[in-house]
Structures are given as C-alpha cells and as structure tokens.
Design an enzyme around this catalytic site. Structure first.
Site, mmCIF file in Angstrom:
data_model
loop_
_atom_site.group_PDB
_atom_site.id
_atom_site.type_symbol
_atom_site.label_atom_id
_atom_site.label_comp_id
_atom_site.label_asym_id
_atom_site.label_seq_id
_atom_site.Cartn_x
_atom_site.Cartn_y
_atom_site.Cartn_z
ATOM 1 N N LYS A 80 6.711 29.231 15.602
ATOM 2 C CA LYS A 80 5.877 29.324 14.400
ATOM 3 C C LYS A 80 4.825 28.216 14.424
ATOM 4 C CE LYS A 80 6.226 29.651 9.343
ATOM 5 N NZ LYS A 80 7.142 29.754 8.181
ATOM 6 N N SER A 155 6.328 33.449 5.085
ATOM 7 C CA SER A 155 5.231 32.907 5.873
ATOM 8 C C SER A 155 5.424 33.048 7.379
ATOM 9 C CB SER A 155 5.037 31.435 5.538
ATOM 10 O OG SER A 155 6.188 30.669 5.887
ATOM 11 N N SER A 179 10.637 32.750 3.495
ATOM 12 C CA SER A 179 9.661 32.931 4.575
ATOM 13 C C SER A 179 10.245 33.370 5.906
ATOM 14 C CB SER A 179 8.869 31.635 4.779
ATOM 15 O OG SER A 179 8.079 31.360 3.655
#
Length: 462
Positions: A80, A155, A179
């Site tokens: 990420k 996210s 997320s």
C-alpha cells in the site's frame, strides 16, 4: 493449466519448493496480468517491474542452490502506498509527497522482504488514506475488476483490485475505519484487521494510537495466516502489545468449529443493508449453521460508538496531517481538509465525552462476549457505488466497519457470494480482542465450505 496469477500464495510456495515453478515464471505471469488489465483498473501508483524481474532471477538462483532466503522467496507482493518502501516511491497519494523515495521499509514490509517476498509496486489509495474512494491527484481512480464502472472502496482499494485481478500474489493494507475490510468485501477477497497490537508497525506517526493498524489482503485465509506468521513478533519500536503466540497460525487453521456461538445481525447498529446483500448473507448464515455453529440473532448495544470513532478519527487527522499539510492546503483533497478541520474544531468536552463513550461501549462488549464467541454481519451494507464519485461526495453506509476500530477488535471480511448483477458481497466476522486465531479458523472453515474466493472477474485470467 494452473493460472499462476490467481493461485494462492501457499500453493505457489509448494510449487516453488518442488521446483514445479520458477520465481521468474511467476513474476512473468503477474506482469502479464498487469500489462493486460492495469491500464483499465489502475491498481498501482508506482511500479518497478524491471527491478522485480531482477529479484525474481536472483530468487531463482537461490532456489536452484537450495538456499532460499525464506518461506516467501520469489512471491510477488504489492505494498500500500501509505507504507514506506526502501528505494521505491511512496507518495501517500498526495502531491506533497509525489517524488518521495524512502530510505527504509516499514517494519512489516522489511519482514516480508527478509522472508524473500518481491516488492514490485505500490497500490493506490485516497490521499493520506482519508476517503472511501481510492482516487487521488497523483494516480487517479482505481476501478473494480468485477465492474469497471464501480468503486473498490478505500482506503486500501488498489490492493483489493490488484489481488482480485491477479496482479499480485500477496498485498497489504491499513484499516482506520474499514480500509482493509471495505475493499476486500467489494473485491471478493480476504481483508484482515488484527487486534490492536497484534502485529507490530514502525514507523508510525502516533505509535501509541491503535485506531489504525496494518493488515494482510489476500486471496485466501491461509494466505492471510501465512503473512501473519511472517510478520508477527515483538519489536521494541512498536509500543503496543504484540500478541504472544506459540507455533504457526497457518498450521492451526483447521479445527472443528461445531458449537461456536455466533451472534448474527444482517442490519447491525442501524445499518441500511441492501436487499441483495441480505439475500447473499442469508445463504452465508445457513452455511455457518450447517458447519455446526449456534447462530443467534443478536447485536451489542453500542450505537454511541460512532461518536467516539468520529472524534478519534478527526483528532488523528488534525494531529498527524495538520502540521504536514500546513501551507499546502490548496493542493490537498477536500476530504483531507475536512478531516483536519473536524479535528481542529473539537473541544476538550467533546474529547472527554468520546472517551467516556468508548469506555461504556467496551464494558458492553465484554458482557456481550460472555454469551457469544463471534459477531457476524455484512462487511458492507451496500453494493459498490460508482467509481466516478468524487472522494468528498461519497455517501455510503460505513456503519458495519466504523463501529469497531476504536474498540480494538479483530475483524475480517471473507467472500460470501455475489449480487444478481455480479457484484461481490463480503461476510464480516469479529471476535474479542486477541481471539484472532479463532476468528481465522472460523473464516477458514466458511471459505472451505463455500469456495467463493475461486470466482474471478469475467474475462480475466480465464
């Protein structure tokens, strides 16, 4: 022939160990999927595929010499973009950090690399992870592999898309208010938020804050357990308690779950669950019953927790991003500015009230889990919305994921089926703090009974 890009990492490791597969062949399969689909899906902010191939060739040489670096040697791993990666651009989805290249890895990334994983790309996110839509000014919008007009959520949306489309064997995410779980539910994959302190992290802007944790995003529960085994373990730079475990989580996934007491809620805490989601989850409930679980309609009375969660999230944004954004306010997203402003406006009375609510809800949960082992409810009450909705205009029901982070509970999303339109639906399972293994064991049994994770986006990897 096995499609390597969609094969679970645990199976890939067995193939690599038996020399039925080479790291170079595996990396080539991942790159082929990236070349075929990433232009449309846009799962990555940054890619370094030349370096990845160099690492794959080095891995192959080590394996030929019976000198594998670790259990993950040769496994492609996507990180990420909010996590630091040594010598690989890490923007946090913000123009402020558009050209930032760290000189170190995040702790869990380093542990993955030390085990031999090949870091080849950074997955897309909303700016600084604030928003339910994975889009930013650096890289644009990530689209759902199951329907390119739909979102992957946020996210950790780029990670969800990468796994779903066969563009990574393993990935990671972070979860402040859902997320990890939201993209997992909308991308037909596993997203795991561990107990606070369960898996160490460093660096972290607020090291004593457990609101946001990192977690694996994978194709199967076994792959999640694999990442847990590789990354768990005490580190003096991470002050929150690390769960003490004996032996491998992966080796302990299989256990009888008959008699497990499950509290079931299709509309938890007032969530407005879509009828198609409810239909899918009705079938999921029956699977748990057939597995021998005692499933009862029940939900803890913790509705006020959303006040505490909002205060904690806003305070975190103001504390961590306020000084960073500063004079750059004009180039950051409206979602980030709004979050900072919400924190700036908080009063001492509001913060104190939120802490009292947190304590009251914690006591309620302690009593609730005296009667139940696991909570089960929708990962996302709704179906994936339009990918073209601006981050700051997203109106979705996040009830089922935002209720638990401030209470530190472990939670995960496991594939549960599809709507009539072919959109993935996730089942969310939650357990008492530090009962992560029991959570993973139940999810593994459910996954084995259903096999929904084997379903691929239409036209990809066939």
């Amino acid at each position: 022939m096995t499609d390597l890009a969609f094969t679970p990492a645990t199976d890939l490791i067995d193939m690599l160990d038996r020399r039925e597969l080479s790291p170079v062949e595996l990396m080539e399969a991942i790159i082929a999927r990236i070349d075929a689909d990433n232009d449309q899906i846009n799962a990555f902010i940054t890619l370094d595929l030349d370096q990845a191939m160099d690492e794959a060739r080095a891995s192959e040489r080590r394996r030929m010499q019976n000198n594998a670096k670790g259990i993950l040697d040769g496994i492609p791993y996507a990180v990420k973009d909010s996590f630091d990666t040594k010598d690989l651009r890490s923007t946090s989805g913000s123009l402020i950090h558009e050209d930032r290249v760290p000189d170190r890895d995040h702790l869990h990334v380093k542990r993955m690399r030390d085990a031999g994983a090949i870091v080849f790309g950074k997955t897309n996110i909303p700016e600084f992870c604030y928003g339910g839509q994975s889009a930013n000014a650096v890289a644009g919008i990530t689209r759902n592999p199951y329907d390119l007009s739909r979102t992957v959520g946020g996210s950790s949306g780029g990670a969800g898309a990468a796994i779903a489309a066969g563009m990574a064997s393993l990935a990671d995410g972070s979860d402040l208010g859902g997320s990890v779980r939201v993209p997992a539910g909308w991308c037909n994959m596993v997203g795991y938020r561990p107990s606070v302190g369960g898996m160490p992290t460093y660096p972290k802007a607020s090291p004593f804050d457990g609101l946001s944790v990192w977690g694996p995003m994978t194709r199967t529960i076994a792959d999640t357990a694999l990442m847990v085994d590789v990354t768990t373990g005490w580190d003096k730079r991470s002050p929150l308690k690390t769960t003490s475990r004996h032996g491998s989580c992966l080796k302990r996934l299989n256990r009888p779950i008959s008699g497990l007491r499950i509290a079931w809620s299709s509309r938890p805490l007032g969530a407005q669950t879509h009828p198609d989601v409810e239909t899918v989850l009705d079938t999921a409930r029956q699977v748990l019953v057939d597995l021998g679980c005692d499933v009862t309609d029940a939900c803890p009375d913790i509705q006020e927790i959303f006040i505490a969660q909002h205060v904690a999230r806003s305070l975190k944004a103001f504390s961590e991003l306020g000084p960073l954004v500063g004079e750059n306010e004009t180039i950051v997203s409206k979602a980030v500015r709004n979050s900072i402003d919400d924190g700036r406006r908080l009063s001492v009375q509001q913060i104190a009230h939120a802490r009292r609510i947190q304590a009251q809800c914690w006591e309620t949960l302690i009593a609730f889990f005296d009667d139940y082992d696991i909570l089960a409810w929708p990962t996302n009450p709704g179906l994936a919305f339009s990918a073209d909705t601006p981050v700051h205009d997203v109106e979705a029901d996040w009830t089922s994921v935002t209720a638990t982070p401030i209470l530190g509970l472990p939670a995960l999303s496991v594939p549960a089926g599809f709507s009539p339109d072919g959109l993935p639906v996730g089942l969310q399972l939650l357990a008492p703090v530090y009962e992560d293994l029991e959570l993973l064991q139940l999810a593994h049994a459910f996954e084995e009974a259903t096999g929904w994770w084997k379903t691929r986006p239409t036209g990809r990897g066939d």
